[in-house]
Design a protein around this motif. Structure first.
Motif, PDB file in Angstrom:
ATOM      1  N   THR A   1     -50.354  -2.540  -5.999  1.00 24.94           N
ATOM      2  CA  THR A   1     -51.594  -1.710  -6.092  1.00 24.94           C
ATOM      3  C   THR A   1     -52.748  -2.430  -5.467  1.00 24.94           C
ATOM      4  N   ASP A   2     -53.782  -1.819  -5.702  1.00 26.75           N
ATOM      5  CA  ASP A   2     -55.192  -2.175  -4.608  1.00 26.75           C
ATOM      6  C   ASP A   2     -55.664  -3.306  -5.804  1.00 26.75           C
ATOM      7  N   ALA A   3     -55.111  -3.941  -6.494  1.00 25.88           N
ATOM      8  CA  ALA A   3     -55.696  -5.295  -7.352  1.00 25.88           C
ATOM      9  C   ALA A   3     -56.591  -6.207  -6.468  1.00 25.88           C
ATOM     10  N   ALA A   4     -56.172  -6.522  -5.396  1.00 23.72           N
ATOM     11  CA  ALA A   4     -56.710  -7.456  -4.659  1.00 23.72           C
ATOM     12  C   ALA A   4     -57.938  -7.131  -4.160  1.00 23.72           C
ATOM     13  N   LYS A   5     -58.199  -5.826  -3.789  1.00 25.79           N
ATOM     14  CA  LYS A   5     -59.345  -5.238  -3.382  1.00 25.79           C
ATOM     15  C   LYS A   5     -60.430  -5.169  -4.347  1.00 25.79           C
ATOM     16  N   LYS A   6     -59.884  -4.650  -5.534  1.00 30.08           N
ATOM     17  CA  LYS A   6     -60.804  -4.357  -6.578  1.00 30.08           C
ATOM     18  C   LYS A   6     -61.196  -5.450  -7.548  1.00 30.08           C
ATOM     19  N   PHE A   7     -60.024  -6.750  -7.668  1.00 25.09           N
ATOM     20  CA  PHE A   7     -60.520  -7.712  -8.700  1.00 25.09           C
ATOM     21  C   PHE A   7     -59.973  -8.930  -7.777  1.00 25.09           C
ATOM     22  N   PRO A   8     -60.833  -9.323  -6.547  1.00 24.20           N
ATOM     23  CA  PRO A   8     -60.405 -10.324  -5.937  1.00 24.20           C
ATOM     24  C   PRO A   8     -60.368 -11.680  -6.804  1.00 24.20           C
ATOM     25  N   ASP A   9     -61.422 -11.833  -7.860  1.00 26.95           N
ATOM     26  CA  ASP A   9     -61.343 -13.201  -8.396  1.00 26.95           C
ATOM     27  C   ASP A   9     -60.438 -13.201  -9.396  1.00 26.95           C
ATOM     28  N   ARG A  10     -59.361 -12.375  -9.499  1.00 29.70           N
ATOM     29  CA  ARG A  10     -58.444 -12.546 -10.605  1.00 29.70           C
ATOM     30  C   ARG A  10     -56.990 -13.054 -10.124  1.00 29.70           C
ATOM     31  N   LYS A  11     -57.051 -13.485  -8.851  1.00 32.26           N
ATOM     32  CA  LYS A  11     -55.936 -14.067  -8.175  1.00 32.26           C
ATOM     33  C   LYS A  11     -55.614 -15.552  -8.778  1.00 32.26           C
ATOM     34  N   LYS A  12     -54.378 -15.661  -9.066  1.00 29.81           N
ATOM     35  CA  LYS A  12     -54.181 -16.996  -9.771  1.00 29.81           C
ATOM     36  C   LYS A  12     -52.492 -17.365  -9.242  1.00 29.81           C
ATOM     37  N   LYS A  13     -52.053 -18.629  -9.613  1.00 31.96           N
ATOM     38  CA  LYS A  13     -50.648 -18.973  -9.468  1.00 31.96           C
ATOM     39  C   LYS A  13     -50.314 -19.095 -11.083  1.00 31.96           C
ATOM     40  N   VAL A  14     -48.954 -18.723 -10.993  1.00 30.34           N
ATOM     41  CA  VAL A  14     -48.325 -18.991 -12.616  1.00 30.34           C
ATOM     42  C   VAL A  14     -46.680 -19.385 -12.180  1.00 30.34           C
ATOM     43  N   VAL A  15     -46.088 -19.759 -13.074  1.00 28.38           N
ATOM     44  CA  VAL A  15     -44.763 -20.038 -12.765  1.00 28.38           C
ATOM     45  C   VAL A  15     -43.865 -19.093 -14.034  1.00 28.38           C
ATOM     46  N   ILE A  16     -42.880 -18.473 -13.376  1.00 26.70           N
ATOM     47  CA  ILE A  16     -42.257 -17.231 -13.964  1.00 26.70           C
ATOM     48  C   ILE A  16     -40.886 -17.629 -13.733  1.00 26.70           C
ATOM     49  N   ASP A  17     -40.094 -17.787 -14.851  1.00 29.44           N
ATOM     50  CA  ASP A  17     -38.535 -18.186 -14.711  1.00 29.44           C
ATOM     51  C   ASP A  17     -38.489 -19.301 -13.425  1.00 29.44           C
ATOM     52  N   GLY A  18     -39.064 -20.390 -13.597  1.00 34.10           N
ATOM     53  CA  GLY A  18     -39.067 -21.353 -12.971  1.00 34.10           C
ATOM     54  C   GLY A  18     -39.423 -21.145 -11.399  1.00 34.10           C
ATOM     55  N   VAL A  19     -40.072 -20.269 -11.186  1.00 35.61           N
ATOM     56  CA  VAL A  19     -40.773 -20.223  -9.647  1.00 35.61           C
ATOM     57  C   VAL A  19     -42.204 -19.977  -9.713  1.00 35.61           C
ATOM     58  N   GLU A  20     -42.855 -20.780  -8.961  1.00 37.22           N
ATOM     59  CA  GLU A  20     -44.439 -20.294  -8.670  1.00 37.22           C
ATOM     60  C   GLU A  20     -44.597 -19.049  -7.969  1.00 37.22           C
ATOM     61  N   GLU A  21     -45.613 -18.449  -8.577  1.00 32.14           N
ATOM     62  CA  GLU A  21     -45.929 -17.144  -7.985  1.00 32.14           C
ATOM     63  C   GLU A  21     -47.400 -17.182  -7.758  1.00 32.14           C
ATOM     64  N   GLU A  22     -47.932 -16.317  -6.819  1.00 29.31           N
ATOM     65  CA  GLU A  22     -49.460 -16.292  -6.758  1.00 29.31           C
ATOM     66  C   GLU A  22     -49.693 -14.779  -6.514  1.00 29.31           C
ATOM     67  N   GLY A  23     -50.744 -14.394  -7.178  1.00 31.35           N
ATOM     68  CA  GLY A  23     -51.183 -12.986  -7.116  1.00 31.35           C
ATOM     69  C   GLY A  23     -52.074 -12.599  -8.168  1.00 31.35           C
ATOM     70  N   TRP A  24     -51.957 -11.147  -8.501  1.00 28.78           N
ATOM     71  CA  TRP A  24     -52.428 -10.647  -9.426  1.00 28.78           C
ATOM     72  C   TRP A  24     -51.535 -10.128 -10.770  1.00 28.78           C
ATOM     73  N   PHE A  25     -51.889 -10.584 -11.883  1.00 28.59           N
ATOM     74  CA  PHE A  25     -50.818 -10.399 -12.998  1.00 28.59           C
ATOM     75  C   PHE A  25     -51.365  -9.320 -14.141  1.00 28.59           C
ATOM     76  N   ALA A  26     -50.546  -8.472 -14.683  1.00 25.58           N
ATOM     77  CA  ALA A  26     -50.798  -7.433 -15.296  1.00 25.58           C
ATOM     78  C   ALA A  26     -51.532  -8.139 -16.691  1.00 25.58           C
ATOM     79  N   GLU A  27     -51.043  -9.127 -16.924  1.00 25.28           N
ATOM     80  CA  GLU A  27     -51.751  -9.766 -18.273  1.00 25.28           C
ATOM     81  C   GLU A  27     -52.995 -10.121 -18.399  1.00 25.28           C
ATOM     82  N   ASP A  28     -53.759 -10.261 -17.149  1.00 27.00           N
ATOM     83  CA  ASP A  28     -55.122 -10.628 -16.982  1.00 27.00           C
ATOM     84  C   ASP A  28     -55.939  -9.224 -16.772  1.00 27.00           C
ATOM     85  N   PHE A  29     -55.515  -8.072 -17.067  1.00 25.53           N
ATOM     86  CA  PHE A  29     -56.076  -6.886 -17.060  1.00 25.53           C
ATOM     87  C   PHE A  29     -55.942  -6.128 -18.286  1.00 25.53           C
ATOM     88  N   THR A  30     -57.081  -5.497 -19.028  1.00 28.66           N
ATOM     89  CA  THR A  30     -57.048  -4.977 -19.952  1.00 28.66           C
ATOM     90  C   THR A  30     -56.412  -3.495 -19.359  1.00 28.66           C
TER      91      THR A  30
END
Length: 346
Positions: free
Chosen positions: A83-112
Motif C-alpha cells: 500500500t501507500d501507507a509509507a507516504k500517507k502515514f510516515p510516522d507509523r513506521k515501527k519494528k515488531v517481532v512476529i513469529d520470531g522474526v523482527e520486521e520493520e514497516g507499517w502494521f495493520a494493527e496501528d490503523f483504524t
C-alpha cells in the motif's frame, strides 16, 4: 439366457466406462490465491472478482486485524509493502517481532478501519504488472463476502471462501484475537455448517484446535518449510517443526481436528539446484492415508517457479499434480487451472 448375459455385460461395460470417465475427470478444487493475483494486485475486490470470473471454486482472503478489531484482507500484518501507507502515514513506521522474526514497516494493527480506507493498494512483486497500482482500496472480510454472494447470484453457482488467520498468536499477544470476529462474521453470513462452502486455514496448530471446539466449519492445517516452526510453537518456546508434523503418526493427529492439509508444494516434489524435480516424498500419500485432503500452494505461471521438466508450460505442472492425486490448488492464475481441468475432464 444369452440376451440376459449380453445385457448384463453391457451394463458392466457402461458402469466401467462411467467409472473411468469419473476418475479421469476427477474434480479438484481451484482456489484463487489472494484472488487472481497473477493479474491484479492481491487481496482486492477486483482480484477476487477476476478469480471468480475465471472459474475458481474458492477465493482466498488472508485476514489481519485493524486497531479497532475489524478483519481486513491482507497477506501480512505489515501493509507498507502493498500500500501507500509509507507516504500517507510516515510516522507509523515501527519494528515488531512476529513469529520470531523482527520486521520493520507499517502494521495493520496501528490503523483504524477509517485510516485503512484512505490507503490504496500496489502490486507486491517487481516482475508483475504495476499499471493498476493506486486503483484499489483494502477490503474488509465482510466486503469480500458480500462480493462473493453477489457473484453467486450472478453466476448461478456456489463460490466458496477460504480465509486464513494470519499470525494468530501475534494477534492474541496484542489483544486483537482473530478467531471470535472471524466466526462472528461467518455466522452472520450463514457460514456456520460443516457443509458450508468454507475452509479456515492456519499455519498454527493451537488456533485450529480452538476453532475445532467452536465451529463445524472445515479446517486446514497449513505446512511451511520443514525446518520452520508454527507461530504458536515459537510463542511457547517449543521445538515442534513442520517436519515433525509430517510423520504418519502426526498426520493422524492432525486428522482429529482438521479436514485437510495445505503444504508448500515442494514438501512433496522439491527442486534441486539444477531446477530438476526430486523424487516424491511420502507426504501426499501419508496424508491421504490419514484421511486428509491435500490442497497445495502455490501454483504460478512464471518460468522462475516451474521445474525444468515442465519446459516453461505451467499446464504441465498441473497435469503432473493431477496424476499424483492432489485434491486442490492454490493458484495465482485460476484461469490456467480451470483450463487444465476442462482438458482432463473431456
Amino acid at each position: 439366457m444369452k440376451r440376459n448375459m449380453f445385457l448384463a455385460l453391457l451394463v458392466v461395460c457402461l458402469l466401467a466406462g462411467m467409472a473411468a470417465a469419473e476418475e479421469m475427470g476427477k474434480r479438484f478444487l481451484v482456489i484463487g490465491h489472494r484472488g487472481a493475483c497473477g493479474y491484479v494486485p492481491e487481496h482486492t475486490l477486483r482480484s477476487y472478482e477476476l478469480a471468480i470470473e475465471m472459474g475458481a471454486d474458492y477465493v482466498e482472503p488472508d485476514l489481519v486485524s485493524t486497531k479497532d478489531g475489524v478483519l481486513i484482507c491482507r497477506h501480512e500484518c505489515e501493509i507498507g509493502a502493498t500500500t501507500d501507507a509509507a507516504k500517507k502515514f510516515p510516522d507509523r513506521k515501527k519494528k515488531v517481532v512476529i513469529d520470531g522474526v523482527e520486521e520493520e514497516g507499517w502494521f495493520a494493527e496501528d490503523f483504524t478501519l477509517a485510516e485503512i480506507k484512505t490507503l490504496r493498494v500496489k502490486e507486491r512483486t517487481d516482475f508483475r504488472d504495476h499499471s493498476k497500482d493506486g486503483l484499489y482500496e483494502i477490503p474488509t472480510f465482510q466486503e469480500m463476502i458480500s462480493l462473493v454472494k453477489a457473484k453467486e447470484k450472478e453466476k448461478g453457482r456456489v463460490i466458496g471462501i477460504y480465509p486464513e488467520t494470519k499470525h494468530p498468536s501475534y494477534h492474541d499477544a496484542i489483544g486483537l484475537s482473530l478467531e471470535e470476529p472471524l466466526l462472528a462474521v461467518l455466522k452472520q453470513n450463514g457460514y456456520d455448517r460443516a457443509d458450508a462452502p468454507v475452509f479456515i486455514q492456519s499455519f498454527e496448530i493451537d488456533n485450529l484446535k480452538e476453532l475445532k471446539g467452536k465451529t463445524n466449519i472445515r479446517l486446514i492445517q497449513l505446512f511451511d518449510e520443514y525446518d520452520m516452526k508454527p507461530g504458536c510453537v515459537l510463542a511457547k518456546g517449543g521445538t515442534t517443526t513442520y517436519r515433525n508434523m509430517a510423520t504418519p503418526e502426526m498426520l493422524k493427529e492432525i486428522a482429529t481436528y482438521a479436514y485437510g492439509i495445505g503444504p508448500w508444494k515442494e514438501l512433496i516434489l522439491a527442486r534441486d539446484k539444477d531446477n530438476k524435480l526430486q523424487p516424491e516424498t511420502n507426504l501426499l500419500q501419508d496424508a491421504h492415508a490419514a484421511g486428509l485432503a491435500v490442497h497445495i500452494y502455490t501454483m504460478r505461471n512464471e518460468a522462475k517457479y516451474l521445474a525444468a521438466e515442465y519446459n516453461g508450460d505451467p499446464r504441465e505442472e498441473y497435469r503432473k499434480w493431477i496424476a499424483l492425486g492432489v485434491d486442490g490448488f492454490f493458484t495465482d492464475f485460476p484461469d490456467t487451472a480451470v483450463q487444465v481441468r476442462l482438458e482432463v475432464s473431456r
